[in-house]
Design a protein around this motif. Structure first.
Motif: not given
Ligand SMILES: *Cc1c(COP(=O)(O)O)cnc(C)c1O
Length: 394
Positions: A38-39, A42, A239, A242
């Motif tokens: 997830h990080e 981003e 998430y 996306y």
């Protein structure tokens, strides 16, 4: 006979993926529900926007350039909307066809296969569109079939001068990360790209960049079904949004590595590297062209792409040359696209993960092939290319 060793795919996409990208992808699937992925995702968005030189938005699609073409149109257009496509090769016509099949009123202004966009014709057309029926002007920054590079900033200036409110949409699938492109400074509203060319990641990701003006056009666009809608992708609350479902996990790791490489080199240096290497290709061609049939498709160096070069020979000779280079020397050249006869045309990809030895090696192999096949050509092509590299490195 001489082909064993690392083979080199010198076609204009998919391009060579760096080991660093491939190694980043070589892992078991990560947790898609929380954590590092997830990080990492981003972090991709601002870095993609930095490469596109925009402070706007980016949506990632699991798809190729065709998917990005369709997504871009679907998010700004309603059925029956008129779009003006400026075609300078096969890919402009390809984008037009995607629009037609979406039910748009597509008007193609064709500039042929050997020229860039003629701004006077565009200005004339926009001037007579007093009712502002044309919703968007579509242009391919670098048409990979002709290897022409269009003046996108000049196109924006032309549109502004005519006072026309149409969106400016650019296809940078071949040029992003190769030829200088400045989305915001050049006033581009929507830009499409894909992973497998200058971005050095295997085929499978399409990107649509858009600004607030384009996002306002989204309000009345009725073609973007849920999956293609760019809003949840660009402003995800969870998430999954996306990607409209499971993330393309391994491609994301590859993209992260590729963006790191671009960032470490610096986008200006990346463009410069492409410019010098393209200059080496043109210098070789200049020497070869002094005798025999070889000629570059785009005569004016100022209108040539730094990512790909299309060249012509006599009928059958390009096919023979490509076959020789691949079979005997381990270099695969690109086929002629959209040209008659196709057997007279070939293309050299010099996009993405390319350096001096790859390009000089390719040029030397082409010269050897011309010699071996008895195709007349001027001498000194490889030496001329080497001089360009030597001078740039001084
Ligand atoms: C490669 C390319 C496309 C098509 O991309 P796909 O990933 O093959 O769908 C479109 N436009 C340009 C300029 C390209 O170079």
């Amino acid at each position: 006979m001489l082909a064993n060793g690392t083979r080199y795919l010198a076609i204009p996409g998919p391009s060579v993926s760096p080991d660093r990208v491939l190694n980043a992808m070589h892992r078991t699937a990560p947790n898609i529900y929380a954590g590092a992925l997830h990080e990492m995702t981003e972090s991709l968005i601002p870095d993609l926007c930095a490469v596109a030189r925009t402070r706007g938005h980016a949506a990632i699609y699991i798809g190729n350039g065709h998917a990005a073409w369709e997504a871009a149109l679907a998010n700004v257009a309603a059925r029956g909307d008129r779009m003006l496509v400026l075609a300078t090769g096969r890919f402009g016509h390809g984008w037009a066809e995607v629009g037609r099949r979406l039910g748009l009123e597509i008007e193609v202004m064709d500039f042929g296969q050997t020229a860039d966009i003629g701004m006077e014709r565009v200005a004339e057309r926009l001037a007579v569109d007093r009712g502002h029926e044309i919703r968007a002007v579509l242009a391919v920054h670098v048409d990979t079939s002709s290897s022409v590079r269009n003046d996108i900033a000049g196109l924006r200036a032309t549109m502004d001068a005519s006072g026309h409110p149409a969106l400016l949409m650019a296809d940078c699938i071949a040029s992003l990360g190769c030829d200088r492109f400045e989305m915001d400074a050049w006033g581009v509203d929507v830009m499409v790209a894909a992973s497998q060319k200058g971005l050095m990641v295997p085929p499978g990701l399409g990107f649509v960049f858009f600004n607030d003006k384009a996002d306002r056009a989204r309000e009345r666009a009725d073609l973007a079904s849920g999956y293609w809608d760019w809003r949840p992708r660009a402003n995800p609350e969870e998430y999954y949004q996306y990607f409209g479902g499971t993330a393309p996990t391994h491609h994301l790791y590859g993209l992260r590595a590729a963006l790191d490489m671009i960032h470490e080199e610096g986008i200006e240096a990346v463009w410069k590297r492409h410019e010098v290497l393209a200059g080496a290709v043109w210098a070789a061609a200049d020497a070869w062209e002094t005798e025999g049939p070889l000629r570059l498709n785009i005569a004016d160096p100022g209108k040539r792409s730094c990512a790909v070069t299309a060249a012509g020979l006599d009928a059958g000779q390009a096919d023979a040359l490509r076959d020789w280079c691949e079979r005997v020397a381990g270099v695969t050249l690109g086929v002629g696209l959209g040209r008659e006869p196709a057997s007279a045309w070939f293309r050299i990809g010099h996009m993405g993960h390319v350096n001096a030895h790859m390009v000089l090696g390719t040029l030397a192999v082409i010269e050897a092939g011309l010699l071996a096949l008895g195709i007349p050509h001027g001498t000194g092509g490889t030496a001329a290319a080497a001089r360009i590299v030597a001078m740039a490195a001084r």
